[in-house]
Design an enzyme around this catalytic site. Structure first.
Site, PDB file in Angstrom:
ATOM      1  N   LYS A  12      15.823  15.834  13.521  1.00 31.48           N
ATOM      2  CA  LYS A  12      16.717  14.743  13.129  1.00 31.48           C
ATOM      3  C   LYS A  12      18.073  15.261  12.624  1.00 31.48           C
ATOM      4  O   LYS A  12      18.220  16.450  12.319  1.00 31.48           O
ATOM      5  CB  LYS A  12      16.037  13.897  12.043  1.00 31.48           C
ATOM      6  CG  LYS A  12      14.783  13.162  12.528  1.00 31.48           C
ATOM      7  CD  LYS A  12      14.271  12.231  11.435  1.00 31.48           C
ATOM      8  CE  LYS A  12      13.035  11.482  11.892  1.00 31.48           C
ATOM      9  NZ  LYS A  12      12.581  10.510  10.850  1.00 31.48           N
ATOM     10  N   TYR A  52      13.031   2.943  18.121  1.00 28.35           N
ATOM     11  CA  TYR A  52      12.242   2.607  16.926  1.00 28.35           C
ATOM     12  C   TYR A  52      11.821   1.134  16.906  1.00 28.35           C
ATOM     13  O   TYR A  52      11.553   0.606  15.843  1.00 28.35           O
ATOM     14  CB  TYR A  52      13.042   2.930  15.671  1.00 28.35           C
ATOM     15  CG  TYR A  52      12.966   4.377  15.194  1.00 28.35           C
ATOM     16  CD1 TYR A  52      11.739   5.036  15.038  1.00 28.35           C
ATOM     17  CD2 TYR A  52      14.115   5.071  14.836  1.00 28.35           C
ATOM     18  CE1 TYR A  52      11.665   6.344  14.565  1.00 28.35           C
ATOM     19  CE2 TYR A  52      14.058   6.381  14.358  1.00 28.35           C
ATOM     20  CZ  TYR A  52      12.827   7.008  14.224  1.00 28.35           C
ATOM     21  OH  TYR A  52      12.754   8.288  13.735  1.00 28.35           O
ATOM     22  N   THR A  94       5.073  11.736   5.938  1.00 28.62           N
ATOM     23  CA  THR A  94       6.384  11.125   6.189  1.00 28.62           C
ATOM     24  C   THR A  94       7.333  11.367   5.018  1.00 28.62           C
ATOM     25  O   THR A  94       8.509  11.677   5.210  1.00 28.62           O
ATOM     26  CB  THR A  94       6.218   9.603   6.412  1.00 28.62           C
ATOM     27  OG1 THR A  94       5.264   9.405   7.447  1.00 28.62           O
ATOM     28  CG2 THR A  94       7.526   8.952   6.809  1.00 28.62           C
ATOM     29  N   ASN A 115      13.878  13.148   6.743  1.00 24.45           N
ATOM     30  CA  ASN A 115      12.656  13.955   6.688  1.00 24.45           C
ATOM     31  C   ASN A 115      12.576  14.957   7.846  1.00 24.45           C
ATOM     32  O   ASN A 115      11.500  15.418   8.209  1.00 24.45           O
ATOM     33  CB  ASN A 115      11.408  13.056   6.597  1.00 24.45           C
ATOM     34  CG  ASN A 115      11.246  12.150   7.796  1.00 24.45           C
ATOM     35  OD1 ASN A 115      12.080  12.131   8.698  1.00 24.45           O
ATOM     36  ND2 ASN A 115      10.163  11.388   7.825  1.00 24.45           N
ATOM     37  N   HIS A 118      10.744  13.983  13.680  1.00 27.83           N
ATOM     38  CA  HIS A 118       9.909  12.860  14.119  1.00 27.83           C
ATOM     39  C   HIS A 118       8.903  13.404  15.124  1.00 27.83           C
ATOM     40  O   HIS A 118       9.227  14.319  15.902  1.00 27.83           O
ATOM     41  CB  HIS A 118      10.769  11.787  14.808  1.00 27.83           C
ATOM     42  CG  HIS A 118       9.939  10.781  15.571  1.00 27.83           C
ATOM     43  ND1 HIS A 118       9.369   9.690  14.968  1.00 27.83           N
ATOM     44  CD2 HIS A 118       9.552  10.748  16.871  1.00 27.83           C
ATOM     45  CE1 HIS A 118       8.666   9.018  15.876  1.00 27.83           C
ATOM     46  NE2 HIS A 118       8.762   9.636  17.039  1.00 27.83           N
ATOM     47  N   GLU A 129       7.503   7.807  24.555  1.00 31.76           N
ATOM     48  CA  GLU A 129       8.661   8.477  23.937  1.00 31.76           C
ATOM     49  C   GLU A 129       9.201   9.606  24.826  1.00 31.76           C
ATOM     50  O   GLU A 129      10.407   9.837  24.871  1.00 31.76           O
ATOM     51  CB  GLU A 129       8.276   8.996  22.547  1.00 31.76           C
ATOM     52  CG  GLU A 129       7.988   7.844  21.580  1.00 31.76           C
ATOM     53  CD  GLU A 129       7.679   8.293  20.158  1.00 31.76           C
ATOM     54  OE1 GLU A 129       7.602   9.511  19.901  1.00 31.76           O
ATOM     55  OE2 GLU A 129       7.547   7.406  19.295  1.00 31.76           O
TER      56      GLU A 129
HETATM   57  P1  CMP Z   1       9.521   8.811  11.661  1.00 33.63           P
HETATM   58  O1  CMP Z   1       8.293   9.618  11.879  1.00 33.63           O
HETATM   59  O2  CMP Z   1      10.729   9.184  12.416  1.00 33.63           O
HETATM   60  O3  CMP Z   1       9.206   7.267  11.945  1.00 33.63           O
HETATM   61  C1  CMP Z   1       9.920   6.219  11.330  1.00 33.63           C
HETATM   62  C2  CMP Z   1      10.779   6.695  10.207  1.00 33.63           C
HETATM   63  O4  CMP Z   1      11.171   5.703   9.280  1.00 33.63           O
HETATM   64  C3  CMP Z   1      10.035   7.698   9.371  1.00 33.63           C
HETATM   65  O5  CMP Z   1       9.883   8.905  10.091  1.00 33.63           O
HETATM   66  C4  CMP Z   1      10.910   7.766   8.112  1.00 33.63           C
HETATM   67  O6  CMP Z   1      11.928   8.754   8.238  1.00 33.63           O
HETATM   68  C5  CMP Z   1      11.579   6.393   8.090  1.00 33.63           C
HETATM   69  N1  CMP Z   1      11.229   5.597   6.914  1.00 33.63           N
HETATM   70  C6  CMP Z   1      12.080   5.148   6.005  1.00 33.63           C
HETATM   71  N2  CMP Z   1      11.445   4.448   5.048  1.00 33.63           N
HETATM   72  C7  CMP Z   1      10.141   4.468   5.363  1.00 33.63           C
HETATM   73  C8  CMP Z   1       8.972   3.928   4.753  1.00 33.63           C
HETATM   74  N3  CMP Z   1       9.017   3.222   3.623  1.00 33.63           N
HETATM   75  N4  CMP Z   1       7.772   4.154   5.360  1.00 33.63           N
HETATM   76  C9  CMP Z   1       7.709   4.862   6.526  1.00 33.63           C
HETATM   77  N5  CMP Z   1       8.797   5.391   7.142  1.00 33.63           N
HETATM   78  C10 CMP Z   1      10.002   5.209   6.562  1.00 33.63           C
END
Ligand code: CMP
Length: 136
Positions: A12, A52, A94, A115, A118, A129
């Site tokens: 990311k 998303y 996450t 984070n 993904h 994806e």
């Molecule tokens: P990702 O695995 O990319 O999938 C969706 C993303 O939403 C997740 O990682 C997080 O970076 C982001 N995100 C932000 N807020 C939340 C939340 N409360 N719960 C889960 N994902 C979140």
């Protein structure tokens, strides 16, 4: 027994911006993943919204899409036995504050939004994806 799978990984913007893409790729290779394809791109917000879409009802959807389209990302097809689960294990929880030692998010994640990586959450979504980014 062979259980070779492919999964989609995204490094990311927060990690690419800190030049962590090579270190993160090394972590995948050290765990036995093969990077079959990779490209560094920047996507439009509308593409992030399509990617998303499963999260479109969530309160964080708009910020998430703004963020994913805010800078360059590295998208990769990873291959390994049980690649989907193995990738999720290597990424960690996450929320980086809850991620286990030795995981990518524990090491590099800044916040639940930033984070660093993904990964597809199921074999079915991995196919969707991978097609999203690599369909020719
Ligand atoms: P990702 O695995 O990319 O999938 C969706 C993303 O939403 C997740 O990682 C997080 O970076 C982001 N995100 C932000 N807020 C939340 C939340 N409360 N719960 C889960 N994902 C979140």
């Amino acid at each position: 027994m062979s259980n070779l799978e492919q999964t989609l990984s995204i490094i990311k913007p927060d990690a690419v911006e800190r030049n962590l893409d090579n270190e993160i790729k090394e972590m995948f290779k050290n765990k036995g993943f093969t990077i079959l394809k990779e490209k560094k791109i920047q996507i439009e917000k509308s593409e992030a919204e399509r990617f998303y879409k499963v999260h479109e009802t969530k309160p964080f959807y708009d910020d998430l899409c703004t963020y994913l389209s805010s800078g360059p990302i590295v998208v990769m097809i990873l291959e390994k036995n049980s690649a989907v689960l193995e990738n999720r294990a290597l990424m960690g929880s996450t929320n980086p504050t809850e991620a286990e030692e030795g995981t990518i998010r524990k090491k590099y994640g800044i916040s639940i939004d930033k984070n660093s990586v993904h990964g597809s959450d199921s074999i079915e979504n991995a196919k969707i994806e991978i097609d999203f980014f690599f369909k020719d």
